[in-house]
Design an enzyme around this catalytic site. Structure first.
Site, PDB file in Angstrom:
ATOM      1  N   ASN A  29       0.963  -1.221  -0.121  1.00  0.00           N
ATOM      2  CA  ASN A  29      -0.017   0.117  -0.074  1.00  0.00           C
ATOM      3  C   ASN A  29       0.717   1.360   0.078  1.00  0.00           C
ATOM      4  OD1 ASN A  29       0.782   0.688   2.787  1.00  0.00           O
ATOM      5  ND2 ASN A  29      -0.213  -1.243   3.255  1.00  0.00           N
ATOM      6  N   ASP A  51      -4.498  -6.461   5.396  1.00  0.00           N
ATOM      7  CA  ASP A  51      -5.352  -7.342   6.111  1.00  0.00           C
ATOM      8  C   ASP A  51      -5.589  -8.858   5.619  1.00  0.00           C
ATOM      9  OD1 ASP A  51      -6.339  -5.553   8.037  1.00  0.00           O
ATOM     10  OD2 ASP A  51      -7.527  -4.533   6.422  1.00  0.00           O
TER      11      ASP A  51
HETATM   12  N1  CTP Z   1      -3.787  -3.348  12.220  1.00  0.00           N
HETATM   13  C1  CTP Z   1      -3.139  -4.475  12.810  1.00  0.00           C
HETATM   14  N2  CTP Z   1      -3.101  -5.771  12.119  1.00  0.00           N
HETATM   15  C2  CTP Z   1      -3.801  -6.002  11.115  1.00  0.00           C
HETATM   16  C3  CTP Z   1      -4.544  -4.792  10.344  1.00  0.00           C
HETATM   17  C4  CTP Z   1      -4.389  -3.659  11.254  1.00  0.00           C
HETATM   18  O1  CTP Z   1      -2.540  -4.287  13.822  1.00  0.00           O
HETATM   19  N3  CTP Z   1      -3.860  -7.247  10.412  1.00  0.00           N
HETATM   20  C5  CTP Z   1      -3.609  -2.133  13.057  1.00  0.00           C
HETATM   21  C6  CTP Z   1      -3.283  -0.809  12.349  1.00  0.00           C
HETATM   22  O2  CTP Z   1      -1.826  -0.803  12.540  1.00  0.00           O
HETATM   23  C7  CTP Z   1      -3.985   0.058  12.734  1.00  0.00           C
HETATM   24  C8  CTP Z   1      -5.385  -0.361  13.110  1.00  0.00           C
HETATM   25  O3  CTP Z   1      -5.144  -1.650  13.390  1.00  0.00           O
HETATM   26  O4  CTP Z   1      -3.557   0.902  14.169  1.00  0.00           O
HETATM   27  C9  CTP Z   1      -6.261  -0.361  12.043  1.00  0.00           C
HETATM   28  O5  CTP Z   1      -7.482  -0.977  11.945  1.00  0.00           O
HETATM   29  P1  CTP Z   1      -8.050  -1.818  10.943  1.00  0.00           P
HETATM   30  O6  CTP Z   1      -9.234  -2.415  11.481  1.00  0.00           O
HETATM   31  O7  CTP Z   1      -7.104  -2.577   9.961  1.00  0.00           O
HETATM   32  O8  CTP Z   1      -8.622  -0.486   9.947  1.00  0.00           O
HETATM   33  P2  CTP Z   1      -8.576   0.071   8.574  1.00  0.00           P
HETATM   34  O9  CTP Z   1      -7.496  -0.963   7.885  1.00  0.00           O
HETATM   35  O10 CTP Z   1      -7.941   1.373   8.884  1.00  0.00           O
HETATM   36  O11 CTP Z   1      -9.915  -0.218   8.132  1.00  0.00           O
HETATM   37  P3  CTP Z   1     -10.913  -1.135   7.668  1.00  0.00           P
HETATM   38  O12 CTP Z   1     -11.471  -2.094   8.628  1.00  0.00           O
HETATM   39  O13 CTP Z   1     -11.798  -0.435   6.670  1.00  0.00           O
HETATM   40  O14 CTP Z   1     -10.076  -1.987   6.659  1.00  0.00           O
END
Ligand code: CTP
Length: 264
Positions: free
Chosen positions: A80, A149
């Site tokens: 990203n 993710d």
């Molecule tokens: N995070 C994490 N591990 C992951 C993905 C995200 O620790 N596998 C952390 C990121 O570093 C950030 C937070 O979780 O601090 C973001 O949360 P997330 O739920 O992933 O939100 P977004 O990606 O911003 O949004 P979405 O749910 O819309 O994908």
């Protein structure tokens, strides 16, 4: 020279900090340790000594930054646009305020700040391992990293064909959620990037991941988000909502750490 070595020992015994000489070609044409460090290096030492009140002394701070790369095959990956600027600014600010800082960083083009323990990682799984290894002895965790993710379910050489193709993806571990579930004394701060319903979605993440605070930014606001030197952030906790104006990422880093300290 033994006399120089003795003098250095005397200085150290008085608690003086000694800046090591830089290495390279010396005036006498020898190659080795003995050059004046770069002015920037000296400047960083001076900053660390006098620029900030040491209000984070004795605290162990873990910052994650940058993107992760998820291999599709040995030559391709999914990533990203995160540049790591926000996380590096937080790591630097915490270090200048006296904290013992570990920076777990995905691949970034920037030089990490000095006086910080750097753990470079590539994938979300690497980041998970590096972070969980440090977690127990950490006081403050700030997860700015844009962790993937999903990752490709299999890593094998993709050969092109005439038809369209798709790559099966599987979920990565949610690092913050794992930390939240086993939290003891740590202050956990997450980041959230939203394009709509920023406050509501961020609050849901606080609850889901058992966070103490989340830093939300709205990707639709000018000056916020990936790659810029500025950010527009809102600090959110169960009993708090602090909207900050447009500011540099370095200033934002200071505000985030101020608020964490106030709330600890
Ligand atoms: N995070 C994490 N591990 C992951 C993905 C995200 O620790 N596998 C952390 C990121 O570093 C950030 C937070 O979780 O601090 C973001 O949360 P997330 O739920 O992933 O939100 P977004 O990606 O911003 O949004 P979405 O749910 O819309 O994908």
């Amino acid at each position: 020279n033994p006399i120089l070595q003795d003098n250095l020992k005397v200085l150290a015994s008085y608690g003086k900090e000694i800046i090591e000489p830089a290495s390279g070609m010396l005036a006498c044409r020898d190659v080795g340790k003995g050059k004046m460090p770069e002015p920037e290096v000296l400047f960083q030492h001076i900053l660390r000594a006098i620029a900030f009140e040491k209000d984070l002394a004795g605290k162990k701070v873990l910052v994650t930054a940058g993107p992760t790369q998820e291999a599709i095959d040995p030559v391709r990956y999914i990533t990203n646009h995160s540049t790591g600027k926000m996380g590096y600014a937080i790591a630097e600010n915490a270090m200048l305020r006296g904290a013992d800082v570990t920076l777990v960083t995905g691949p970034c083009a920037m030089e990490p700040p000095m006086f910080v323990k750097v753990k470079p990682v590539i994938s979300a799984q690497d980041m998970y391992e590096a972070v969980t290894e440090e977690y127990e002895q950490t006081d403050i965790v700030i997860m700015t990293a844009a962790v993937a993710d999903y990752r490709p379910a299999q890593v094998s050489k993709v050969k092109k064909k005439e038809d369209d193709m798709s790559i099966p993806l599987t979920r990565t571990k949610d690092i913050l959620a794992t930390l939240g579930a086993s939290k003891t004394h740590q202050f956990l701060c997450g980041f959230s990037m939203e394009t709509q319903n920023m406050l509501e979605n961020s609050r849901t993440k606080i609850a889901k991941k058992n966070l103490d605070m989340i830093v939300a930014n709205n990707l639709k606001v000018a000056g916020a988000g990936f790659g810029t030197d500025t950010n527009v952030i809102t600090l959110i906790a169960n009993d708090m909502e602090k909207e900050l104006p447009l500011m540099s990422k370095k200033e934002a880093a200071g505000c985030i750490l101020d608020t964490i300290l106030e709330r600890m």
